[in-house]
Design a protein around this motif. Structure first.
Motif, mmCIF file in Angstrom:
data_model
loop_
_atom_site.group_PDB
_atom_site.id
_atom_site.type_symbol
_atom_site.label_atom_id
_atom_site.label_comp_id
_atom_site.label_asym_id
_atom_site.label_seq_id
_atom_site.Cartn_x
_atom_site.Cartn_y
_atom_site.Cartn_z
ATOM 1 N N THR A 355 0.832 -1.213 0.000
ATOM 2 C CA THR A 355 0.000 0.000 0.000
ATOM 3 C C THR A 355 0.865 1.262 0.000
ATOM 4 O O THR A 355 0.563 2.238 -0.691
ATOM 5 N N ALA A 356 1.955 1.214 0.775
ATOM 6 C CA ALA A 356 2.859 2.381 0.820
ATOM 7 C C ALA A 356 3.364 2.695 -0.589
ATOM 8 O O ALA A 356 3.378 3.862 -1.015
ATOM 9 N N GLN A 357 3.746 1.652 -1.317
ATOM 10 C CA GLN A 357 4.279 1.869 -2.661
ATOM 11 C C GLN A 357 3.197 2.428 -3.581
ATOM 12 O O GLN A 357 3.458 3.334 -4.379
ATOM 13 N N ALA A 358 1.978 1.908 -3.429
ATOM 14 C CA ALA A 358 0.864 2.396 -4.269
ATOM 15 C C ALA A 358 0.628 3.890 -4.002
ATOM 16 O O ALA A 358 0.412 4.671 -4.931
ATOM 17 N N PHE A 359 0.705 4.308 -2.728
ATOM 18 C CA PHE A 359 0.486 5.736 -2.415
ATOM 19 C C PHE A 359 1.623 6.608 -2.925
ATOM 20 O O PHE A 359 1.399 7.718 -3.386
ATOM 21 N N ARG A 360 2.878 6.100 -2.857
ATOM 22 C CA ARG A 360 3.999 6.901 -3.393
ATOM 23 C C ARG A 360 3.778 7.207 -4.863
ATOM 24 O O ARG A 360 4.065 8.296 -5.349
ATOM 25 N N ASN A 361 3.232 6.204 -5.574
ATOM 26 C CA ASN A 361 3.058 6.366 -7.020
ATOM 27 C C ASN A 361 1.771 7.089 -7.389
ATOM 28 O O ASN A 361 1.514 7.325 -8.564
ATOM 29 N N ALA A 362 0.966 7.433 -6.401
ATOM 30 C CA ALA A 362 -0.361 7.995 -6.716
ATOM 31 C C ALA A 362 -0.304 9.483 -7.050
ATOM 32 O O ALA A 362 -1.320 10.079 -7.381
ATOM 33 N N ALA A 391 2.738 13.078 9.992
ATOM 34 C CA ALA A 391 1.880 12.551 8.911
ATOM 35 C C ALA A 391 0.573 13.340 8.842
ATOM 36 O O ALA A 391 -0.032 13.650 9.863
ATOM 37 N N LYS A 392 0.141 13.647 7.632
ATOM 38 C CA LYS A 392 -1.112 14.378 7.474
ATOM 39 C C LYS A 392 -2.282 13.403 7.527
ATOM 40 O O LYS A 392 -3.334 13.711 8.086
ATOM 41 N N ILE A 393 -2.110 12.238 6.924
ATOM 42 C CA ILE A 393 -3.199 11.248 6.892
ATOM 43 C C ILE A 393 -2.643 9.873 7.255
ATOM 44 O O ILE A 393 -1.585 9.471 6.743
ATOM 45 N N VAL A 394 -3.338 9.168 8.156
ATOM 46 C CA VAL A 394 -2.988 7.771 8.456
ATOM 47 C C VAL A 394 -3.966 6.876 7.700
ATOM 48 O O VAL A 394 -5.184 7.062 7.784
ATOM 49 N N VAL A 395 -3.421 5.941 6.935
ATOM 50 C CA VAL A 395 -4.250 5.003 6.157
ATOM 51 C C VAL A 395 -4.142 3.631 6.817
ATOM 52 O O VAL A 395 -3.034 3.144 7.047
ATOM 53 N N TYR A 396 -5.307 3.025 7.129
ATOM 54 C CA TYR A 396 -5.312 1.699 7.750
ATOM 55 C C TYR A 396 -5.512 0.661 6.652
ATOM 56 O O TYR A 396 -6.503 0.728 5.916
ATOM 57 N N VAL A 397 -4.586 -0.311 6.548
ATOM 58 C CA VAL A 397 -4.709 -1.277 5.439
ATOM 59 C C VAL A 397 -5.754 -2.347 5.728
ATOM 60 O O VAL A 397 -6.197 -3.040 4.814
ATOM 61 N N GLU A 406 -11.106 -0.112 -0.749
ATOM 62 C CA GLU A 406 -11.219 1.097 0.084
ATOM 63 C C GLU A 406 -10.369 0.957 1.354
ATOM 64 O O GLU A 406 -9.926 -0.131 1.700
ATOM 65 N N PHE A 407 -10.169 2.093 2.013
ATOM 66 C CA PHE A 407 -9.419 2.091 3.278
ATOM 67 C C PHE A 407 -10.153 2.944 4.310
ATOM 68 O O PHE A 407 -10.799 3.929 3.945
ATOM 69 N N GLU A 408 -9.997 2.577 5.566
ATOM 70 C CA GLU A 408 -10.333 3.538 6.618
ATOM 71 C C GLU A 408 -9.147 4.483 6.702
ATOM 72 O O GLU A 408 -7.996 4.054 6.559
ATOM 73 N N TYR A 409 -9.383 5.767 6.928
ATOM 74 C CA TYR A 409 -8.248 6.669 7.098
ATOM 75 C C TYR A 409 -8.590 7.827 8.031
ATOM 76 O O TYR A 409 -9.765 8.161 8.223
ATOM 77 N N MET A 422 -8.440 5.199 -2.805
ATOM 78 C CA MET A 422 -7.189 5.952 -2.853
ATOM 79 C C MET A 422 -7.384 7.361 -3.430
ATOM 80 O O MET A 422 -6.824 8.335 -2.907
ATOM 81 N N ASP A 423 -8.206 7.452 -4.482
ATOM 82 C CA ASP A 423 -8.432 8.770 -5.095
ATOM 83 C C ASP A 423 -9.011 9.752 -4.077
ATOM 84 O O ASP A 423 -8.605 10.913 -4.007
ATOM 85 N N ALA A 424 -9.988 9.254 -3.293
ATOM 86 C CA ALA A 424 -10.633 10.116 -2.296
ATOM 87 C C ALA A 424 -9.617 10.539 -1.237
ATOM 88 O O ALA A 424 -9.620 11.697 -0.771
ATOM 89 N N ILE A 425 -8.735 9.632 -0.866
ATOM 90 C CA ILE A 425 -7.738 9.934 0.178
ATOM 91 C C ILE A 425 -6.740 10.985 -0.334
ATOM 92 O O ILE A 425 -6.420 11.958 0.357
ATOM 93 N N VAL A 426 -6.284 10.778 -1.562
ATOM 94 C CA VAL A 426 -5.339 11.740 -2.165
ATOM 95 C C VAL A 426 -5.993 13.109 -2.283
ATOM 96 O O VAL A 426 -5.374 14.145 -2.024
ATOM 97 N N GLU A 427 -7.246 13.098 -2.640
ATOM 98 C CA GLU A 427 -8.020 14.339 -2.766
ATOM 99 C C GLU A 427 -8.029 15.091 -1.438
ATOM 100 O O GLU A 427 -7.892 16.308 -1.374
ATOM 101 N N ARG A 428 -8.176 14.359 -0.357
ATOM 102 C CA ARG A 428 -8.281 14.931 0.998
ATOM 103 C C ARG A 428 -6.983 15.659 1.387
ATOM 104 O O ARG A 428 -7.015 16.632 2.146
ATOM 105 N N LEU A 429 -5.854 15.174 0.862
ATOM 106 C CA LEU A 429 -4.552 15.736 1.215
ATOM 107 C C LEU A 429 -4.495 17.216 0.871
ATOM 108 O O LEU A 429 -3.956 18.014 1.558
#
Ligand code: HAM
Length: 429
Positions: A355-362, A391-397, A406-409, A422-429
């Motif tokens: 998941t960490a790698q997926a977020f780095r590439n998002a 950290a601005k957002i914590v993502v629970y896998v 989907e993720f809880e975050y 993931m899109d919604a989480i990135v949007e939130r950032l």
């Protein structure tokens, strides 16, 4: 017997991550401003042959050299300034380089100075130089860049000033009053305000000046406006040198930098190679050492054995600048701040890494910064780490409320919990 722990050499600094973050902020602002004025970056070696400096840079800097003989019996010096290296680069490719050109560099420099406020033995210095033109608009470009940069750091006009003088003007005045050998007189003039009137008069007498000449010179260097200077100099050369300064100021005023520059004939500069305009940048009230200094050096390449190629530039050190920004509370927070922290209730490390790698590439731009635990640990501990790393957002896998994909975050800035892809989480950032 106790063993002493290793000590930091005098006049040097360690950059722990928090200090390095501030340092990078300074470097980033230097680089982005230089690039916005279309200067190109270059570099050179940290050590050079000793003779590149001796006889050309000026006594003071040569007395501060870190020099040694290498194993091949060559005399080597750690670079105390960048200008001689730049001149060497220019000479080597004098024919190929299309002139004029504008270059910048951010070298690490070494001077055996008495360590004191604003002065260290190892420091960084932004250098911006324009090679291949005698035009006064090169000076204007450099000064506009300095003012832009200091404004970008958050300083207001009036909190700094670029003091401008001219060795050409000084030389013509020295000639007018019949003073001997200017090259002997400049180092004394440079120290005028530091050493006080008595020592100044004594040093000038030693250089061969009469009492009357010393008085005239002191009066001349106290002039605060071009009008005042005009009543004191009359030669054609002096008038030309003054007209040049007037044009420089008018150009800078037209570009919106008029408040940032002023005439300051007390500025002479210690380095030997300056031939025209010289300038120094100070904080308001000159309570600190110079933030930057520079000038025109039209015969340095010639002195080093090449053809004559005019140049002008400046150096801005990181030490006084950082002190000044700290005083004005203009430095950014030194704390780490990552975008995401990937947490797991079940310590599913494979899922965490994936998941960490997926977020780095998002990110479509600069990759997101993503942290996560490096060993199995309770959720409380993971949140502690997330907090510590900003950290601005914590993502629970593996949150139980999240459907597939989907993720809880948790938004750490507000404390709110969400569920989303993931899109919604990135949007939130
Ligand atoms: P400089 O006046 O020797 O000029 O240095 C320029 C700036 O570097 C100073 O105003 C100061 O901010 C910083 N600096 C100098 N020495 C130290 C030190 N020991 N510790 C911390 N900061 C220091 C030159 O170096 C010229 N080569 C500049 C130049 C470039 N002229 C034309 N092009």
């Amino acid at each position: 017997m106790s063993i002493s722990i290793p000590q930091l050499p005098k006049g040097t600094r360690d950059f722990y991550p928090e200090a390095q973050r501030i340092q990078n902020y300074i470097f980033d602002t230097w680089r982005s401003t230089a690039e916005s004025f279309a200067y190109e970056e270059y570099e050179g070696p940290m050590f050079e042959h000793l003779e590149l400096y001796t006889g050309k840079s000026g006594e003071e800097i040569v007395s501060q050299l870190y020099n040694f003989k290498d194993k091949g019996d060559r005399e080597i010096a750690l670079r105390p300034e960048m200008t001689p290296t730049l001149a060497r680069l220019v000479i080597q490719k004098a024919r190929e380089l299309k002139k004029p050109f504008k270059w910048f560099s951010m070298p690490r420099l070494f001077r055996y100075e008495k360590a004191q406020k604003g002065r260290l033995r190892e420091f960084f210095q932004l250098n911006m130089d324009i090679i291949g033109t005698e035009s006064i608009y090169a000076e204007a470009d450099l000064m506009a860049a300095i003012a832009t940069m200091l404004r970008k750091f958050g300083l207001k006009d009036g909190e700094f000033a670029i003091g401008v003088s001219s060795r050409k003007l000084l030389a013509t005045y020295l000639e007018e009053i019949g003073a001997p050998n200017p090259s002997l007189v400049y180092p004394v003039l440079d120290r005028r305000l530091k050493i006080g009137p008595e020592a100044f008069a004594k040093a000038l007498a030693e250089a061969g000046l009469t009492e009357d000449q010393v008085k005239k010179l002191d009066d001349f260097m106290s002039c605060k406006s071009i009008e005042e200077v005009k009543t004191r100099v009359h030669s054609e050369n002096a008038t030309a040198a003054l007209a040049e300064i007037e044009d420089l100021f008018a150009t800078l005023t037209a570009a919106g930098y008029g408040e940032c520059v002023n005439l300051d004939l007390s500025i002479v500069r210690g380095l030997a190679y300056y031939t025209g305009i010289v300038f120094e940048v100070f904080d308001k009230g000159k309570s600190m050492r110079a933030i930057a200094g520079g000038g025109r050096y039209d015969s340095l390449t010639e002195k080093l054995g090449g053809e004559r190629i005019p140049g002008v530039g400046f150096g801005m050190g990181d030490v006084v600048l950082a002190d000044l920004l700290a005083e004005h509370k203009l430095l950014p927070s030194p704390k780490q701040s990552v975008d995401f922290y990937i947490a797991s209730f079940t310590n599913d490390m494979k899922k965490v890494f994936e998941t960490a790698q997926a977020f780095r590439n998002a990110s479509s731009g600069k990759p997101f910064s993503v942290a996560h635990p490096l060993a199995a640990m309770k959720m409380g501990k993971q949140l502690d780490q997330a907090n510590y790393q900003g950290a601005k957002i914590v993502v629970y896998v593996d949150g139980s409320k999240a459907a597939a994909g989907e993720f809880e975050y948790k938004d750490m800035r507000t404390g709110e919990m969400f569920v989303g892809n993931m899109d919604a989480i990135v949007e939130r950032l």
